[in-house]
Scaffold this motif. Structure first.
Motif, short mmCIF file in Angstrom:
data_model
loop_
_atom_site.label_atom_id
_atom_site.label_comp_id
_atom_site.label_asym_id
_atom_site.label_seq_id
_atom_site.Cartn_x
_atom_site.Cartn_y
_atom_site.Cartn_z
N VAL A 58 20.88 -40.41 -27.70
CA VAL A 58 21.85 -40.11 -26.62
C VAL A 58 22.72 -38.90 -27.26
N ASP A 59 22.94 -38.11 -26.13
CA ASP A 59 23.76 -37.04 -26.43
C ASP A 59 24.68 -36.41 -25.43
N ARG A 60 25.94 -36.06 -25.31
CA ARG A 60 26.80 -35.59 -24.31
C ARG A 60 26.41 -34.06 -24.02
N ASP A 61 25.80 -33.24 -24.99
CA ASP A 61 25.78 -32.03 -24.97
C ASP A 61 24.22 -31.96 -24.31
N PRO A 62 24.25 -31.25 -23.11
CA PRO A 62 22.89 -30.95 -22.39
C PRO A 62 22.04 -30.11 -23.12
N LEU A 63 22.45 -29.21 -23.86
CA LEU A 63 21.68 -28.28 -24.79
C LEU A 63 20.82 -29.00 -25.93
N ALA A 64 21.38 -30.16 -26.53
CA ALA A 64 20.77 -30.72 -27.45
C ALA A 64 19.51 -31.58 -26.97
N LEU A 65 19.57 -32.00 -25.58
CA LEU A 65 18.30 -32.57 -25.00
C LEU A 65 17.19 -31.47 -24.43
N GLU A 66 17.94 -30.42 -24.14
CA GLU A 66 16.92 -29.23 -23.97
C GLU A 66 16.10 -28.84 -25.05
N LEU A 67 16.85 -28.65 -26.07
CA LEU A 67 16.20 -28.34 -27.36
C LEU A 67 15.32 -29.03 -27.92
N ALA A 68 15.48 -30.27 -27.53
CA ALA A 68 14.45 -31.51 -28.12
C ALA A 68 13.13 -31.46 -27.15
N ALA A 69 13.08 -30.75 -25.86
CA ALA A 69 12.05 -30.91 -25.03
C ALA A 69 10.74 -30.41 -25.71
N PRO A 70 10.71 -29.62 -26.38
CA PRO A 70 9.24 -29.07 -27.02
C PRO A 70 8.69 -30.21 -27.82
N TRP A 71 9.58 -30.94 -28.53
CA TRP A 71 8.87 -31.77 -29.54
C TRP A 71 9.00 -33.06 -29.17
N ALA A 72 9.61 -33.51 -28.36
CA ALA A 72 9.93 -35.11 -28.12
C ALA A 72 8.75 -35.68 -27.47
N GLY A 73 8.03 -34.73 -26.76
CA GLY A 73 6.64 -35.56 -25.99
C GLY A 73 5.89 -36.20 -27.05
N ALA A 74 5.78 -35.35 -28.29
CA ALA A 74 4.88 -35.90 -29.38
C ALA A 74 5.01 -37.19 -29.50
N TYR A 75 6.24 -37.72 -29.62
CA TYR A 75 6.54 -39.36 -29.88
C TYR A 75 6.21 -40.06 -28.90
N GLY A 76 5.73 -39.78 -27.45
CA GLY A 76 5.53 -40.73 -26.41
C GLY A 76 6.68 -41.44 -26.06
N ASP A 77 6.31 -42.92 -25.79
CA ASP A 77 7.17 -43.74 -25.44
C ASP A 77 8.13 -44.16 -26.62
N LYS A 78 7.83 -43.87 -27.63
CA LYS A 78 8.68 -44.29 -28.89
C LYS A 78 10.16 -43.39 -28.82
N LEU A 79 10.20 -42.60 -27.97
CA LEU A 79 11.61 -41.72 -28.13
C LEU A 79 11.79 -41.49 -26.55
N ARG A 80 13.15 -42.20 -26.15
CA ARG A 80 13.87 -42.09 -24.94
C ARG A 80 15.28 -41.00 -25.18
N LEU A 81 15.09 -40.06 -24.38
CA LEU A 81 16.40 -39.23 -24.32
C LEU A 81 17.32 -39.55 -23.13
N VAL A 82 18.66 -39.86 -23.59
CA VAL A 82 19.51 -40.18 -22.33
C VAL A 82 20.74 -39.00 -22.74
N ALA A 83 21.12 -38.30 -21.25
CA ALA A 83 22.40 -37.49 -21.28
C ALA A 83 23.56 -38.50 -21.11
N GLY A 84 24.40 -38.51 -21.97
CA GLY A 84 25.65 -39.20 -21.95
C GLY A 84 26.40 -39.46 -23.09
N ASN A 85 27.34 -40.42 -23.13
CA ASN A 85 28.20 -40.43 -24.38
C ASN A 85 27.89 -41.82 -25.12
N PHE A 86 27.98 -41.73 -26.32
CA PHE A 86 27.70 -42.94 -27.14
C PHE A 86 28.68 -44.13 -26.90
N SER A 87 29.79 -43.89 -26.39
CA SER A 87 30.79 -44.87 -25.94
C SER A 87 30.20 -45.71 -24.79
#
Length: 337
Positions: A58-87
């Protein structure tokens, strides 16, 4: 007060702070985890490699999730990315968690980008918004009353010269203050020249403005409560802080939740025993060892605290109970000069 994260950290690759002791404290890693401050993904990768079945990043910074896109797919369904706040992590998770990790403050990625306005050593727009939306640091600096500015600097940065600096800012903003270096210069002129090895004079002021812009203490309190609601019995909460104000709030939360908060003084009535909602895994904060300091200077002020959720019902408390820094109500107004 401990120094905030090193303003030069963006010059080297991102290294997750206190990852080794964190993984050791929560071992064995298994089940569903939530990384509430995803950033460059260092903690998430560490948890997955240590044995987590799945991590929700989870991250509220949209750029953090954009930068993860190239490598996140390698983890398949073991990694879920969410735009939002940890609160809001209990809502983002949607189910009870085996663990939560929070790495508080601004990330090295954000400091490294001059256009984000976090660094007083790189010229850029005076922004500091982690979510890239809402009120910016420039908005506060150029519209807040002198009293509100002084309160922000004092309560969120523990800046002793807060009134002097606030007065100088108001005097100088006839021409709007819109860049980081200009603000840093105004602040530096209000303080003695630092001795070798001391922090830049603007360190506390920039920290204070960043905290105000991103409402970091209210988000921290709500995030700790959300973690309490989201963790299953036996679930682990690991929090890494980078300055003393954050650490005090986390320490107080864990003490209260574990029923171990000491009396204010020996004459005060003995506090009633409360059902512990957490058990402390780390009795004292864990800091970096010599090896980590050699590898990563940004770890020098970091502290790790870990606690394990019990089966007791979650409790709703407010920031005042945790002595979370806040601004006097009168200073929430804006004004021009």
């Amino acid at each position: 007060m401990d120094p905030i994260r090193d303003q030069n950290i963006g010059r080297s690759p991102h290294i997750p702070v206190l990852l080794r002791p964190l993984l050791a404290a929560v071992a064995p890693v298994r089940g569903l985890w939530l990384d509430g401050t995803f950033g460059a993904g260092g903690y998430t990768k560490g948890l997955l490699e240590a044995g987590a079945d799945c991590v929700i990043g989870v991250d509220r910074d949209p750029l953090a999730l954009e930068l993860a896109a190239p490598w996140a797919g390698a983890y398949g369904d073991k990694l879920r990315l969410v735009a939002g706040n940890f609160s809001d992590m209990d809502r983002h998770a949607g189910e009870l968690l085996d663990g939560v990790v929070l790495d508080l403050g601004v990330s090295s990625m954000q400091i490294d980008q001059a256009e984000r306005g976090f660094s007083f050593q790189k010229d850029g727009p005076l922004d500091m918004r982690m979510s890239q939306s809402g009120e910016s640091a420039a908005d506060i600096v150029n519209t807040a009353t002198e009293q509100r500015l002084a309160d922000i600097l004092y309560h969120f940065g523990e800046e002793r010269a807060s009134r002097r600096i606030a007065h100088a800012i108001v005097e100088q903003r006839a021409e709007p203050i819109v860049t980081t270096l200009r603000l840093a210069e105004i602040v530096a002129k209000c303080l003695p020249r630092p001795k070798p090895g001391q922090s830049h004079p603007a360190t506390r002021s920039f920290q204070a403005l960043r905290i105000a812009v991103n409402e970091e203490f209210s988000q921290l309190v709500q995030g700790l409560l959300a973690a309490e609601r989201a963790l299953k019995p036996g679930g682990l909460l690991a929090v890494v802080t980078f300055h003393s104000l954050e650490d005090r709030v986390v320490k107080r939360f864990f003490q209260q939740a574990a029923g171990e908060e000491p009396n204010a003084n020996r004459y005060a009535p003995v506090k009633e025993n409360t059902t512990a909602r957490f058990d402390l895994v780390t009795r004292k904060a864990i800091g970096p060892d010599d090896l980590e300091l050699e590898e990563n200077t940004r770890a020098r002020s970091a502290k790790l605290r870990v606690a394990r959720r019990t089966a007791a019902p979650a409790k709703d408390i407010d920031g005042a109970a945790l002595h979370a820094p806040d601004l006097p109500k009168a200073s929430n107004k804006k004004g021009h000069r």
